[in-house]
Scaffold this motif. Structure first.
Motif, short mmCIF file in Angstrom:
data_model
loop_
_atom_site.label_atom_id
_atom_site.label_comp_id
_atom_site.label_asym_id
_atom_site.label_seq_id
_atom_site.Cartn_x
_atom_site.Cartn_y
_atom_site.Cartn_z
N GLU A 119 32.06 38.32 22.91
CA GLU A 119 31.83 38.36 21.62
C GLU A 119 33.32 38.64 20.96
OE1 GLU A 119 28.72 40.94 20.45
OE2 GLU A 119 27.04 39.49 21.22
N ASN A 120 33.92 39.62 21.65
CA ASN A 120 35.44 39.94 21.35
C ASN A 120 36.39 39.26 21.94
OD1 ASN A 120 34.96 42.51 19.66
ND2 ASN A 120 33.32 42.67 20.99
N GLY A 121 36.09 38.07 22.40
CA GLY A 121 37.14 37.02 22.93
C GLY A 121 37.89 37.93 24.17
N ILE A 122 37.28 38.81 24.76
CA ILE A 122 37.94 39.46 25.83
C ILE A 122 37.57 38.41 27.27
CG2 ILE A 122 38.05 41.35 27.55
CD1 ILE A 122 37.50 43.12 25.23
N THR A 123 36.61 37.88 27.40
CA THR A 123 36.14 36.83 28.34
C THR A 123 35.47 35.64 27.87
OG1 THR A 123 35.08 36.65 30.62
CG2 THR A 123 33.99 38.22 28.93
N VAL A 124 35.60 34.51 28.39
CA VAL A 124 35.02 33.27 28.00
C VAL A 124 34.07 32.79 29.17
CG1 VAL A 124 36.74 32.57 26.28
CG2 VAL A 124 37.14 31.98 28.54
N GLY A 125 34.12 33.38 30.21
CA GLY A 125 33.43 32.84 31.42
C GLY A 125 34.28 31.57 32.00
N TYR A 126 33.33 30.97 32.82
CA TYR A 126 33.87 29.71 33.44
C TYR A 126 33.37 28.37 32.77
CZ TYR A 126 35.26 32.65 37.35
OH TYR A 126 35.63 33.49 38.36
N SER A 127 34.45 27.61 32.33
CA SER A 127 34.08 26.32 31.90
C SER A 127 33.94 25.12 32.36
CB SER A 127 35.17 26.20 30.50
OG SER A 127 36.26 26.18 30.89
N SER A 128 34.31 25.26 33.89
CA SER A 128 34.51 24.26 34.79
C SER A 128 34.43 24.62 36.27
CB SER A 128 35.82 23.17 34.38
OG SER A 128 37.00 24.23 34.84
N GLY A 129 34.23 23.67 37.10
CA GLY A 129 34.01 24.05 38.40
C GLY A 129 32.87 24.35 39.03
N LYS A 130 32.90 25.06 40.22
CA LYS A 130 31.65 25.65 40.64
C LYS A 130 30.86 26.62 39.83
CE LYS A 130 30.22 28.09 45.07
NZ LYS A 130 30.78 28.73 46.18
N TYR A 131 31.40 27.18 39.21
CA TYR A 131 30.77 28.46 38.49
C TYR A 131 30.70 27.99 37.02
CZ TYR A 131 31.81 30.83 42.56
OH TYR A 131 32.06 31.17 43.91
N ILE A 132 30.65 26.76 36.58
CA ILE A 132 30.55 26.46 34.91
C ILE A 132 29.38 26.93 34.42
CG2 ILE A 132 29.41 24.34 35.74
CD1 ILE A 132 30.86 23.04 33.47
N GLY A 133 29.52 27.55 33.27
CA GLY A 133 28.60 27.98 32.58
C GLY A 133 28.40 29.61 32.92
N MET A 134 28.97 30.15 33.76
CA MET A 134 28.56 31.27 34.21
C MET A 134 29.58 32.46 33.95
SD MET A 134 27.55 30.95 38.64
CE MET A 134 26.14 29.77 39.08
N PHE A 135 29.44 33.84 33.78
CA PHE A 135 30.40 34.78 33.75
C PHE A 135 31.13 35.05 35.03
CE2 PHE A 135 31.48 39.14 34.59
CZ PHE A 135 32.49 39.33 33.47
N GLY A 136 30.32 35.12 36.12
CA GLY A 136 31.18 35.34 37.46
C GLY A 136 30.65 36.83 37.82
N VAL A 137 29.25 36.95 37.68
CA VAL A 137 28.84 38.37 38.05
C VAL A 137 28.88 38.21 39.61
CG1 VAL A 137 26.61 39.74 38.71
CG2 VAL A 137 27.31 38.87 36.28
N ASP A 138 29.23 39.52 40.43
CA ASP A 138 29.19 39.62 41.60
C ASP A 138 30.61 39.01 42.26
OD1 ASP A 138 27.25 41.35 41.59
OD2 ASP A 138 25.76 39.50 42.45
N GLN A 139 31.45 38.56 41.39
CA GLN A 139 32.57 37.90 41.97
C GLN A 139 33.84 38.99 41.79
OE1 GLN A 139 33.91 33.88 40.71
NE2 GLN A 139 31.75 33.58 40.12
N ASN A 140 34.71 38.95 42.99
CA ASN A 140 35.63 39.88 42.87
C ASN A 140 36.58 39.30 41.75
OD1 ASN A 140 34.83 41.57 45.05
ND2 ASN A 140 36.13 39.93 46.57
N CYS A 141 37.16 40.48 40.94
CA CYS A 141 38.09 40.16 39.81
C CYS A 141 39.56 40.09 40.01
CB CYS A 141 38.21 41.27 38.89
SG CYS A 141 38.93 41.21 37.29
N GLU A 142 39.92 39.15 39.84
CA GLU A 142 41.45 38.71 40.29
C GLU A 142 42.33 39.66 39.48
OE1 GLU A 142 42.20 34.67 39.91
OE2 GLU A 142 40.93 34.08 41.65
N ARG A 143 43.55 40.00 39.95
CA ARG A 143 44.57 40.89 39.50
C ARG A 143 44.83 40.15 37.96
NH1 ARG A 143 47.70 44.47 41.61
NH2 ARG A 143 49.68 43.49 40.80
N ARG A 144 45.16 38.68 37.98
CA ARG A 144 45.63 38.06 37.10
C ARG A 144 44.51 38.11 35.93
NH1 ARG A 144 43.74 33.05 35.66
NH2 ARG A 144 42.62 32.08 37.25
N GLN A 145 43.27 38.11 36.14
CA GLN A 145 42.12 38.37 35.56
C GLN A 145 42.01 39.49 34.78
OE1 GLN A 145 38.90 37.08 37.94
NE2 GLN A 145 38.98 35.11 37.44
N LEU A 146 42.24 40.41 35.50
CA LEU A 146 42.09 41.88 34.88
C LEU A 146 43.22 41.93 34.03
CD1 LEU A 146 41.50 44.81 34.66
CD2 LEU A 146 42.92 45.27 36.47
#
Length: 298
Positions: A119-146
């Motif tokens: 809601e605060n624009g910090i994350t938008v989740g995945y809009s394409s690919g294997k995880y489309i429509g997901m936030f990515g729970v249980d996925q390791n956070c990449e350094r660039r994502q952080l």
């Protein structure tokens, strides 16, 4: 139809006369089955109308949800869309709230933090690919994502306090050639580097897609918050060899004392902070959420 009147009004006549009967059409108002629904991304939901002759459906945000001629709503990505159905001069609407498909259980500790971040624009989740429509729970956070999460948390700054632009991260690290100057990754890393939040690696790279470990997440948060003074002792079993004067020790102590992290209370890592463990995406935004709510015990 309901009879309304004769035109002209009936009156005695002695010869031929023509009168017109006027009728009014009475439409029975149609109804829509739902006014507000919540559905997970990448799923369908059928809206139904009763009493409509020729319903016409539409969505005001087709990136989030579409609707077909039968009222079947196709939820695509996280967000909100208004589905409208029109028959004649009447339009009815249904608000569709689309959740991340992997974040639907409100009892989970990360449910509120993830939607706060979205809601605060910090994350938008995945809009394409294997995880489309997901936030990515249980996925390791990449350094660039952080870096992007932290940058957005800080308000997406582009200049320092003196008004100087942060510059091009590709000139700071040797492994960012694939990220344009205007990309969120480039801007976030440049900001973090110039503000002393991250330093990168001795090989000259930033390692943008490498997973980030838990101790590094709290170190970066600690630096972002201005390295507040802390006193006390860490009791996590995997922190006993840390130098009490190091950023790592102070950051973990600060995070623990402020309820940002509690460490592991059971399982394989019971009694540990989990310093060297990869930090998953839901935990990163949970740490951010708790940082944003310092003192509230979130």
């Amino acid at each position: 139809y309901t009879f309304k009147a004769w035109t002209p009004e009936l009156a005695p006549v002695t010869g031929e006369a023509t009168y017109t009967a006027t009728f009014t059409e009475t439409r029975i108002p149609f109804t829509l089955s739902d006014e507000d629904i919540t559905v997970p991304a990448q799923s369908d939901y059928t809206l139904t109308v009763t009493g409509a002759e020729k319903p016409v459906w539409s969505s005001d945000n087709e990136a989030v949800a579409t609707v077909d001629e039968n009222g079947v709503v196709h939820a695509l990505l996280y967000g909100t869309a208004i589905i409208s159905v029109t028959d004649g001069e009447t339009t009815l609407k249904c608000t569709v709230h689309v959740l991340f498909s992997d974040v639907t259980d409100s009892s989970k500790y990360y449910f509120k933090p993830i939607y706060w971040a979205a809601e605060n624009g910090i994350t938008v989740g995945y809009s394409s690919g294997k995880y489309i429509g997901m936030f990515g729970v249980d996925q390791n956070c990449e350094r660039r994502q952080l870096m992007i999460f932290l940058w957005r948390f800080a308000g997406c700054p582009t200049k320092d306090k003196s008004g100087n632009a942060y510059g091009d991260a590709r000139e700071m690290f040797n492994d960012l050639s694939g990220y344009s100057l205007t990309s969120a990754t480039n801007q976030a890393i440049a900001w973090a580097y110039k503000e002393g939040i991250t330093k990168g690696y001795t090989d000259g790279g930033f390692h943008p897609t490498a997973p980030i470990v838990r101790k590094d997440v709290v170190i970066l948060l600690y630096r972002l918050m201005g390295k507040p003074a802390v006193t006390g002792t860490l009791n996590f079993s995997d922190c006993k060899d840390l130098n009490p004067n190091s950023d790592t020790y102070k950051a973990i102590l600060w995070a623990y004392q402020n309820g940002i992290t509690k460490g592991y209370s059971s399982g394989q890592y019971a009694g540990q902070f989990g310093s060297a463990l990869n930090c998953q995406r839901q935990d990163v935004v949970t740490f951010l959420y708790r940082t944003n709510n310092l003192g509230e015990g979130a």
